[in-house]
Design a protein around this motif. Sequence first.
Motif, short mmCIF file in Angstrom:
data_model
loop_
_atom_site.label_atom_id
_atom_site.label_comp_id
_atom_site.label_asym_id
_atom_site.label_seq_id
_atom_site.Cartn_x
_atom_site.Cartn_y
_atom_site.Cartn_z
N MET A 80 0.84 -1.21 0.00
CA MET A 80 0.00 0.00 0.00
C MET A 80 0.87 1.25 0.00
O MET A 80 0.55 2.24 -0.67
CB MET A 80 -0.94 0.01 1.22
N ALA A 81 1.98 1.23 0.75
CA ALA A 81 2.90 2.37 0.74
C ALA A 81 3.50 2.54 -0.65
O ALA A 81 3.62 3.66 -1.15
CB ALA A 81 4.00 2.17 1.79
N LEU A 82 3.86 1.42 -1.28
CA LEU A 82 4.40 1.49 -2.64
C LEU A 82 3.40 2.14 -3.58
O LEU A 82 3.77 3.01 -4.37
CB LEU A 82 4.77 0.09 -3.14
N GLU A 83 2.14 1.75 -3.47
CA GLU A 83 1.10 2.33 -4.33
C GLU A 83 0.98 3.83 -4.11
O GLU A 83 0.84 4.60 -5.06
CB GLU A 83 -0.25 1.66 -4.10
N SER A 84 1.04 4.27 -2.85
CA SER A 84 0.87 5.70 -2.59
C SER A 84 2.12 6.50 -2.97
O SER A 84 2.01 7.64 -3.41
CB SER A 84 0.50 5.94 -1.12
N ILE A 85 3.30 5.91 -2.83
CA ILE A 85 4.54 6.61 -3.16
C ILE A 85 4.74 6.72 -4.67
O ILE A 85 5.10 7.77 -5.18
CB ILE A 85 5.76 5.89 -2.53
N VAL A 86 4.50 5.64 -5.38
CA VAL A 86 4.76 5.59 -6.82
C VAL A 86 3.54 6.05 -7.62
O VAL A 86 3.66 6.84 -8.56
CB VAL A 86 5.20 4.18 -7.27
N GLY A 87 2.38 5.53 -7.27
CA GLY A 87 1.14 5.92 -7.94
C GLY A 87 1.18 5.70 -9.44
O GLY A 87 1.63 4.67 -9.92
N GLU A 88 0.72 6.69 -10.19
CA GLU A 88 0.62 6.58 -11.64
C GLU A 88 1.96 6.69 -12.36
O GLU A 88 2.01 6.54 -13.58
CB GLU A 88 -0.35 7.62 -12.18
N ASP A 89 3.03 6.92 -11.62
CA ASP A 89 4.37 6.97 -12.23
C ASP A 89 4.97 5.58 -12.41
O ASP A 89 6.11 5.44 -12.86
CB ASP A 89 5.31 7.83 -11.39
N CYS A 90 4.23 4.56 -12.07
CA CYS A 90 4.69 3.17 -12.16
C CYS A 90 5.17 2.84 -13.57
O CYS A 90 4.54 3.21 -14.56
CB CYS A 90 3.53 2.24 -11.77
N ASP A 91 6.31 2.15 -13.66
CA ASP A 91 6.88 1.73 -14.94
C ASP A 91 6.16 0.53 -15.53
O ASP A 91 6.43 0.14 -16.66
CB ASP A 91 8.36 1.34 -14.78
N LEU A 92 5.27 -0.10 -14.77
CA LEU A 92 4.58 -1.32 -15.20
C LEU A 92 5.56 -2.43 -15.55
O LEU A 92 5.36 -3.19 -16.49
CB LEU A 92 3.64 -1.05 -16.38
N CYS A 93 6.64 -2.53 -14.77
CA CYS A 93 7.64 -3.57 -15.02
C CYS A 93 7.27 -4.90 -14.36
O CYS A 93 7.83 -5.93 -14.69
CB CYS A 93 9.01 -3.10 -14.53
N ASP A 94 6.35 -4.87 -13.40
CA ASP A 94 5.85 -6.06 -12.70
C ASP A 94 6.88 -6.73 -11.80
O ASP A 94 6.66 -7.84 -11.31
CB ASP A 94 5.26 -7.08 -13.68
#
Length: 150
Positions: A84-98
């Motif tokens: 959940m922290a990762l989601e809030s820190i990165v958000g829509e800037d995610c590289d979608l690398c999985d």
Amino acid sequence: MPLPLQRNIKEIEAILNEVLNTRCPPVGRCRLLSSGFGTAHSLNVMENLFGHKECLGCGNCVDICPFLSREPSRRDKSAQRTSMALESIVGEDCDLCDACILVCPQVDTTIKNYVVNHRMVEALARLDEKVGDDNEPDLDLFVEEAFENN
């Protein structure tokens, strides 16, 4: 640890692809799709909790995230090391690398195998497109450092 009897990937493939295509770290939602929770993402407290897949807070997803490697100052936003922290820190800037999915001990291996066999080529191609992009100078440095260290 994943349960011996895991989800049939065909049962969740449609929603899994939707999760993987959403511009946000997918590890928490993939964990919920793992054996123990249904695709409705809800938990009835009266149900048997055997096989529940809450975040362990191990921080593997935070440690592996290439976006946070490029922008470590974002880690200062939260001391938590959860999905959940990762989601809030990165958000829509995610590289979608999985990568976060692959390191999470709570995500079923059937989901991890699906990601490796069906999604990794696409994820690497998306990252490759960003190398050399003037808007992503940190990614170039990240790639250079990775090759220097190997």
